[in-house]
Every structure is written in C-alpha cells, then in structure tokens.
Design a protein around this motif. Structure first.
Motif, mmCIF file in Angstrom:
data_model
loop_
_atom_site.group_PDB
_atom_site.id
_atom_site.type_symbol
_atom_site.label_atom_id
_atom_site.label_comp_id
_atom_site.label_asym_id
_atom_site.label_seq_id
_atom_site.Cartn_x
_atom_site.Cartn_y
_atom_site.Cartn_z
ATOM 1 N N VAL A 37 7.547 6.107 -9.939
ATOM 2 C CA VAL A 37 8.104 5.716 -8.643
ATOM 3 C C VAL A 37 8.146 6.927 -7.714
ATOM 4 N N LYS A 38 8.627 8.050 -8.232
ATOM 5 C CA LYS A 38 8.738 9.260 -7.422
ATOM 6 C C LYS A 38 7.371 9.725 -6.935
ATOM 7 N N ARG A 39 6.388 9.747 -7.835
ATOM 8 C CA ARG A 39 5.055 10.212 -7.433
ATOM 9 C C ARG A 39 4.375 9.229 -6.479
ATOM 10 N N THR A 40 4.624 7.945 -6.639
ATOM 11 C CA THR A 40 4.085 6.955 -5.705
ATOM 12 C C THR A 40 4.638 7.206 -4.311
ATOM 13 N N ASN A 41 5.934 7.475 -4.222
ATOM 14 C CA ASN A 41 6.541 7.762 -2.921
ATOM 15 C C ASN A 41 5.997 9.050 -2.319
ATOM 16 N N THR A 42 5.819 10.063 -3.148
ATOM 17 C CA THR A 42 5.284 11.339 -2.655
ATOM 18 C C THR A 42 3.869 11.165 -2.115
ATOM 19 N N LEU A 43 3.033 10.464 -2.870
ATOM 20 C CA LEU A 43 1.652 10.243 -2.432
ATOM 21 C C LEU A 43 1.597 9.371 -1.184
ATOM 22 N N THR A 44 2.451 8.347 -1.128
ATOM 23 C CA THR A 44 2.500 7.490 0.057
ATOM 24 C C THR A 44 2.823 8.315 1.290
ATOM 25 N N GLU A 45 3.799 9.206 1.163
ATOM 26 C CA GLU A 45 4.203 10.048 2.283
ATOM 27 C C GLU A 45 3.070 10.977 2.714
ATOM 28 N N LYS A 46 2.411 11.609 1.743
ATOM 29 C CA LYS A 46 1.327 12.542 2.068
ATOM 30 C C LYS A 46 0.151 11.834 2.720
ATOM 31 N N LEU A 47 -0.240 10.686 2.174
ATOM 32 C CA LEU A 47 -1.375 9.955 2.738
ATOM 33 C C LEU A 47 -1.041 9.382 4.115
ATOM 34 N N PHE A 48 0.193 8.921 4.270
ATOM 35 C CA PHE A 48 0.628 8.394 5.565
ATOM 36 C C PHE A 48 0.570 9.488 6.628
ATOM 37 N N ALA A 49 0.984 10.707 6.234
ATOM 38 C CA ALA A 49 0.962 11.833 7.175
ATOM 39 C C ALA A 49 -0.469 12.191 7.564
ATOM 40 N N LEU A 50 -1.375 12.209 6.589
ATOM 41 C CA LEU A 50 -2.777 12.509 6.892
ATOM 42 C C LEU A 50 -3.367 11.465 7.830
ATOM 43 N N CYS A 51 -3.050 10.202 7.588
ATOM 44 C CA CYS A 51 -3.543 9.136 8.473
ATOM 45 C C CYS A 51 -2.966 9.287 9.874
ATOM 46 N N GLY A 52 -1.662 9.560 9.937
ATOM 47 C CA GLY A 52 -0.996 9.695 11.227
ATOM 48 C C GLY A 52 -1.504 10.865 12.038
ATOM 49 N N ASP A 53 -1.968 11.899 11.348
ATOM 50 C CA ASP A 53 -2.499 13.085 12.028
ATOM 51 C C ASP A 53 -4.003 12.980 12.289
ATOM 52 N N GLY A 54 -4.571 11.820 11.991
ATOM 53 C CA GLY A 54 -6.003 11.624 12.202
ATOM 54 C C GLY A 54 -6.869 12.416 11.241
ATOM 55 N N LYS A 55 -6.329 12.736 10.061
ATOM 56 C CA LYS A 55 -7.050 13.564 9.100
ATOM 57 C C LYS A 55 -7.577 12.768 7.899
ATOM 58 N N PRO A 61 -12.087 16.352 0.176
ATOM 59 C CA PRO A 61 -11.790 16.180 -1.248
ATOM 60 C C PRO A 61 -10.298 16.033 -1.545
ATOM 61 N N VAL A 62 -9.438 16.633 -0.741
ATOM 62 C CA VAL A 62 -7.988 16.497 -0.950
ATOM 63 C C VAL A 62 -7.553 15.069 -0.664
ATOM 64 N N TYR A 63 -7.963 14.551 0.484
ATOM 65 C CA TYR A 63 -7.629 13.166 0.838
ATOM 66 C C TYR A 63 -8.181 12.196 -0.198
ATOM 67 N N ALA A 64 -9.426 12.406 -0.617
ATOM 68 C CA ALA A 64 -10.068 11.506 -1.579
ATOM 69 C C ALA A 64 -9.338 11.524 -2.918
ATOM 70 N N GLU A 65 -8.976 12.716 -3.390
ATOM 71 C CA GLU A 65 -8.305 12.807 -4.684
ATOM 72 C C GLU A 65 -6.897 12.230 -4.630
ATOM 73 N N LEU A 66 -6.190 12.459 -3.541
ATOM 74 C CA LEU A 66 -4.852 11.863 -3.388
ATOM 75 C C LEU A 66 -4.950 10.339 -3.386
ATOM 76 N N THR A 67 -5.953 9.810 -2.722
ATOM 77 C CA THR A 67 -6.137 8.359 -2.656
ATOM 78 C C THR A 67 -6.443 7.790 -4.042
ATOM 79 N N ARG A 68 -7.311 8.463 -4.796
ATOM 80 C CA ARG A 68 -7.613 8.000 -6.149
ATOM 81 C C ARG A 68 -6.369 8.084 -7.040
ATOM 82 N N ARG A 69 -5.628 9.163 -6.899
ATOM 83 C CA ARG A 69 -4.421 9.338 -7.707
ATOM 84 C C ARG A 69 -3.387 8.259 -7.396
ATOM 85 N N MET A 70 -3.361 7.811 -6.145
ATOM 86 C CA MET A 70 -2.420 6.771 -5.735
ATOM 87 C C MET A 70 -2.612 5.500 -6.554
#
Length: 202
Positions: A37-55, A61-70
């Motif tokens: 649960v904790k890691r799902t929330n952490t990844l959700t926050e990180k990916l949401f921030a990248l999307c919000g920043d247009g990144k 590779p960072v975005y791709a690996e975070l997405t796969r890990r999600m």
C-alpha cells in the motif's frame, strides 16, 4: 493540479484464529501488505508529479521503470486484499451444496466440485512463487483456475478473482517449511470464507 489519490490499508484485524495458519503468520503477512500500500501510494505520487510537470515520456527510463513497477506494487496490494478478504476462522469445509458458487464451480468443471478442487490444488502446489486464483470470465460466467506470477504477470484481462490464494513463501513459512506448501494449501482450505467468494460472482 488535483490532489493525488491515496490508497488506505484495509482493516484485516479480524483475520485471526485460523486453522493451521497462525496469528503470527498473519501479522507478519499484513506488514508485507502494508508495504505494498505504501509503495503504491509513493509511486502514484511520483508518476502523478511527472505527468503534471509534462515529463511523462516512454523514452525516459526512470518514468518507464516507475510505471512498470506500479503494476507490480498495485497488483500486490489488490491481490492481498482479495486473499485476506477470503479468509475467516471457523470456516465451512466447502461451499454449500446448491449455492450459487457451488453451482458455478460444478457447471465449469464437468459437474463435479471435486474436479475443480483437484485442479485448484494442482495449480496451488506447482513449483515457483505466485498466486493460485479462481477467476470468473465476465462474458461467459465460466470459472477457471490460474497461476499468476509476480502479481501482475498472467492475470487474464477483465476476469474477476473469486478465490485467491497467496502461494509465495512469505504466506506460510512461519508455520511450514518451504517444501511444505501442500500442507499450507490444506490449511488454506480450512479457512476459506465461501460466502465472501460467492459475493464476488456476477
């Protein structure tokens, strides 16, 4: 930017007093679930921030690996919720004869509950880490048993989990040896909340 969605741990404090699965085993397992649960929330926050920043970029590779890990962490969270949700102390040995679940199992396995049970046990005791899951096909209503590896690998798209058994060693190795998964499977079936499983049927 909208608030990031947060997932909360489900309360499984009543999953105690099981037959053949100790309270210590469950307590340790619930800590692992809390980590998902904790890691799902952490990844959700990180990916949401990248999307919000247009990144958001598949070439990053960072975005791709975070997405796969999600996918791994999210499915780990959800499958554990199904697993703990279909456990209860003082359970019936089998789904009630004539009940909706029993009828669905029999209709999907040649008219015999025993055929389904033997198949599920065979799947549940295969070598390797993963999950044994009884799914329902949303189109036909048929039930089928599946082995799921690494939480997110092998789930049939759109199918509904009906009965979920965690087959990873962390689910039983406080109570049984690594080579004794069959004993754990026996214990698992003494604690299945068939009413909960039936409620998952369409």
């Amino acid at each position: 930017m909208a608030d990031v969605k947060k997932y909360a741990e489900h309360d499984f404090s009543k999953v105690r007093g099981l037959t053949g699965i100790s309270d210590n085993q469950i307590a340790e397992h619930l800590k692992l679930y809390a980590g998902y649960v904790k890691r799902t929330n952490t990844l959700t926050e990180k990916l949401f921030a990248l999307c919000g920043d247009g990144k958001a970029s598949g070439a990053d590779p960072v975005y791709a690996e975070l997405t796969r890990r999600m996918g791994f962490e999210y499915n780990g969270m959800v499958l554990h919720e199904y697993y703990f949700g279909n456990l209860t102390g003082g359970a019936q040995a089998e789904p009630p004869a004539g009940g909706k679940l029993r009828k669905a199992i029999e209709a999907s396995f040649g008219g015999k509950y025993e055929t389904w049970l033997a198949d599920f046990r065979a799947v549940a005791t295969m070598p390797g880490v993963g999950w044994a899951i009884l799914y329902q096909d949303p189109n036909t209503g048929w039930l089928s048993n599946h082995w799921i590896t690494l939480h997110n690998d092998g789930n049939p798209a759109g199918f509904k989990p009906i009965l979920v058994m965690d087959g990873w060693e962390h689910a039983f190795m406080r109570d049984y040896q690594a080579t004794e998964r069959a004993k754990y499977v026996d214990a698992f079936f003494k604690n299945v909340n068939w009413q909960t499983c039936e409620s998952r049927l369409k």
